[in-house]
Design a protein around this motif. Structure first.
Motif, PDB file in Angstrom:
ATOM      1  N   TYR A   1       3.506  -8.691  -9.064  1.00  0.00           N
ATOM      2  CA  TYR A   1       2.450  -7.705  -8.757  1.00  0.00           C
ATOM      3  C   TYR A   1       2.869  -6.850  -7.570  1.00  0.00           C
ATOM      4  O   TYR A   1       3.418  -7.350  -6.582  1.00  0.00           O
ATOM      5  CB  TYR A   1       1.140  -8.418  -8.449  1.00  0.00           C
TER       6      TYR A   1
ATOM      7  N   ARG B   1      -8.281  -5.732  -2.415  1.00  0.00           N
ATOM      8  CA  ARG B   1      -9.159  -4.640  -2.004  1.00  0.00           C
ATOM      9  C   ARG B   1      -8.557  -4.022  -0.756  1.00  0.00           C
ATOM     10  O   ARG B   1      -8.057  -4.754   0.110  1.00  0.00           O
ATOM     11  CB  ARG B   1     -10.572  -5.141  -1.732  1.00  0.00           C
TER      12      ARG B   1
ATOM     13  N   TYR C   1      -3.493   4.163   0.339  1.00  0.00           N
ATOM     14  CA  TYR C   1      -4.925   4.199   0.075  1.00  0.00           C
ATOM     15  C   TYR C   1      -5.707   3.826   1.337  1.00  0.00           C
ATOM     16  O   TYR C   1      -5.312   2.938   2.082  1.00  0.00           O
ATOM     17  CB  TYR C   1      -5.301   3.184  -1.009  1.00  0.00           C
TER      18      TYR C   1
ATOM     19  N   ILE D   1       1.641  -3.236  -5.113  1.00  0.00           N
ATOM     20  CA  ILE D   1       0.737  -2.140  -4.786  1.00  0.00           C
ATOM     21  C   ILE D   1       1.292  -1.382  -3.581  1.00  0.00           C
ATOM     22  O   ILE D   1       1.884  -1.975  -2.690  1.00  0.00           O
ATOM     23  CB  ILE D   1      -0.694  -2.643  -4.495  1.00  0.00           C
TER      24      ILE D   1
ATOM     25  N   ASN E   1       0.834  -1.208   0.000  1.00  0.00           N
ATOM     26  CA  ASN E   1       0.000   0.000   0.000  1.00  0.00           C
ATOM     27  C   ASN E   1       0.868   1.258   0.000  1.00  0.00           C
ATOM     28  O   ASN E   1       0.734   2.140   0.849  1.00  0.00           O
ATOM     29  CB  ASN E   1      -0.954   0.002   1.196  1.00  0.00           C
TER      30      ASN E   1
ATOM     31  N   TYR F   1      -9.527   1.098  -1.873  1.00  0.00           N
ATOM     32  CA  TYR F   1      -9.001   0.825  -3.212  1.00  0.00           C
ATOM     33  C   TYR F   1      -9.440  -0.575  -3.628  1.00  0.00           C
ATOM     34  O   TYR F   1      -9.715  -1.429  -2.778  1.00  0.00           O
ATOM     35  CB  TYR F   1      -7.470   0.919  -3.225  1.00  0.00           C
ATOM     36  N   GLU F   2      -9.480  -0.795  -4.951  1.00  0.00           N
ATOM     37  CA  GLU F   2      -9.906  -2.108  -5.415  1.00  0.00           C
ATOM     38  C   GLU F   2      -9.381  -2.367  -6.819  1.00  0.00           C
ATOM     39  O   GLU F   2      -9.421  -1.486  -7.679  1.00  0.00           O
ATOM     40  CB  GLU F   2     -11.433  -2.155  -5.398  1.00  0.00           C
ATOM     41  N   ASP F   3      -8.851  -3.553  -7.053  1.00  0.00           N
ATOM     42  CA  ASP F   3      -8.543  -4.014  -8.399  1.00  0.00           C
ATOM     43  C   ASP F   3      -8.874  -5.505  -8.471  1.00  0.00           C
ATOM     44  O   ASP F   3      -9.544  -6.033  -7.579  1.00  0.00           O
ATOM     45  CB  ASP F   3      -7.094  -3.705  -8.800  1.00  0.00           C
ATOM     46  N   GLU F   4      -8.433  -6.192  -9.512  1.00  0.00           N
ATOM     47  CA  GLU F   4      -8.831  -7.588  -9.676  1.00  0.00           C
ATOM     48  C   GLU F   4      -8.154  -8.526  -8.679  1.00  0.00           C
ATOM     49  O   GLU F   4      -8.566  -9.687  -8.540  1.00  0.00           O
ATOM     50  CB  GLU F   4      -8.529  -8.063 -11.103  1.00  0.00           C
ATOM     51  N   PHE F   5      -7.130  -8.048  -7.971  1.00  0.00           N
ATOM     52  CA  PHE F   5      -6.395  -8.923  -7.062  1.00  0.00           C
ATOM     53  C   PHE F   5      -6.583  -8.578  -5.588  1.00  0.00           C
ATOM     54  O   PHE F   5      -6.591  -9.477  -4.747  1.00  0.00           O
ATOM     55  CB  PHE F   5      -4.901  -8.884  -7.396  1.00  0.00           C
TER      56      PHE F   5
ATOM     57  N   THR G   1      -7.899 -16.082  -4.429  1.00  0.00           N
ATOM     58  CA  THR G   1      -7.250 -15.178  -5.382  1.00  0.00           C
ATOM     59  C   THR G   1      -5.873 -15.707  -5.764  1.00  0.00           C
ATOM     60  O   THR G   1      -5.124 -16.205  -4.920  1.00  0.00           O
ATOM     61  CB  THR G   1      -7.114 -13.765  -4.780  1.00  0.00           C
TER      62      THR G   1
END
Length: 427
Positions: free
Chosen positions: A425, A407, A398, A427, A394, A401-405, A419
């Motif tokens: 990847y 939240r 945030y 974030i 993070n 926040y949210e994406d396909e992997f 998941t």
């Protein structure tokens, strides 16, 4: 089903314990705990590495000598029903003891599902009557506490006029807005009940000398006759909002002041904090008390394997494999695999239902945490597969926040169940 010898000192009270029926409310939709409650009810969410939240109230009831238990379920109930059945179904010794699930159902008399805490109990009254209890103990299925419910019952019985007892916990003023606040008078009987006040002026008369307020824990004892009476009005669906405010004007309703740890797991932040609190030297909610153990499903898992790993202030569940990694102030669930070079800080890593394969030549991301990952301030739900070099940090701080992997809720990274996060990847 006998998990512990009688811990009740009063002989007269021991004779009454079979007259107590425990009813545990399986919870609503649990929307504030999303995404952990997307595919399971709140009481079925994993806790402390190896438990489910439902294990807490069931264990409290069993440890207190109350071994006749109904668990009422409705939303996303498959996982909860399966856990309760697998864990508590055995009843080969004491035929009068049981932990049974009562799922919401449509009947000739009602085509509606449970519409609130009181409505749920109302709809199962026929099953309650069959047990002929003198007292009904009502518990929530998603709270953390370690209470001697036998002492609660004794407090109820001291004054023969008592018809309803409400367990209460002292809370600071910043917590009053989401709770029911009570004011007591002579003998501890409740004189006023304010459900979820909008501002402090509404509960000024309830402020105690230490500046705190007595809050309804959602734990009740009803004389069975009284319970049937207060549920006669079909329009009243909730105990806190409707039943109790009316009852204090018509019945003898007594407060029981519980001064131990109590947490209502309502949000991602509350769930996260409660799990990490378990890593404290002496946690407020202590799993290591021999006389009041918390029960859960027995698993035939191998011991934890630690290969040259650094582990500091952590709970590591059975069957876990830690390979040349670092774990700091975190809770690691059953069967979890954390690969070489990975670092976990201040996180809740739930377990795996299956080990899966560790052969990366297959091209598939194996279950568990891959090599050279860094995870901070996160909740990784069950059966996730985290690829090599994943960074859950993070960095942009945030709050949501949210994406396909992932939240992010309340500033905490949440990886939903099942998941698969690809290599690299960040974030």
């Amino acid at each position: 089903m006998r998990f512990q010898e009688d811990s009740i000192d009063c002989v007269d009270f021991i004779l009454k314990k079979d007259e107590v029926l425990t009813v545990i409310l399986g919870g609503g939709k649990g929307t504030r705990l999303l995404p952990l409650t997307e595919k399971r009810s709140k009481p079925a969410v994993s806790f402390g590495g190896k438990y489910r939240l439902i294990d807490i109230p069931i264990s409290n009831s069993l440890n207190s000598g109350f071994e006749k238990i109904f668990v009422l379920t409705q939303f996303n109930s498959y996982s909860l029903n399966r856990h309760v059945h697998r864990t508590y179904a055995s009843n080969s010794i004491h035929q009068k003891s049981f932990v049974e699930i009562i799922a919401a159902e449509q009947t000739v008399s009602s085509v509606n599902w449970f519409e609130g805490t009181a409505d749920a109990v109302r709809k199962v009254l026929p099953y309650i009557r069959e047990q002929l209890p003198k007292y009904v103990l009502i518990l929530s299925g998603d709270q953390l506490y370690n209470m001697d419910l036998a002492d609660f019952m004794q407090n109820h019985l001291i004054d023969p006029e008592t018809e309803i007892s409400v367990a209460c916990n002292a809370v600071p003023e910043d917590q009053v807005y989401g709770l029911g606040i009570v004011q007591t008078g002579v003998g501890g009987f409740i004189q006023e009940f304010i459900e979820k006040p909008q501002d402090l002026s509404q509960v000024e008369s309830c402020r105690q000398a230490d500046g705190k307020y007595l809050a309804n824990m959602g734990i009740y004892i009803f004389n069975t006759r009284t319970l049937i009476e207060v549920l006669e009005d079909q329009s009243m669906t909730d105990f806190g909002k409707e039943i109790l405010p009316k009852a204090i004007r018509e019945k003898k309703v007594k407060a029981y002041n519980y001064d131990g740890y109590w947490e209502d797991i309502g949000t991602i932040r509350a769930f996260y904090d409660a799990n990490l609190m378990l890593t404290d030297d002496i946690p407020k909610f202590n799993l290591y008390l021999e006389k009041t153990p918390f029960y859960t499903r027995a698993r035939s898992l191998p011991p934890t394997k630690i290969n040259n790993a650094i582990v500091n202030r952590a709970l590591i569940s059975e069957g876990t494999i830690l390979d040349h990694c670092e774990i700091h102030r975190s809770v690691i669930g059953v069967r979890q695999f954390i690969a070489r070079g990975s670092k976990i800080y201040d996180s809740v890593i739930m377990g795996l239902n299956h080990y899966g394969g560790f052969d990366r030549k297959s091209g598939k991301i194996p279950n568990g945490i891959g090599q050279d990952c860094e995870i901070r301030n996160a909740i990784v739900d069950k059966d996730c597969a985290i690829g090599t070099g994943v960074k859950l940090l993070n960095r942009n701080q945030y709050t949501e926040y949210e994406d396909e992997f992932v939240r992010i809720r309340d500033g905490i990274i949440v990886v939903p169940r099942h998941t698969k996060i690809p290599d690299g990847y960040e974030i």
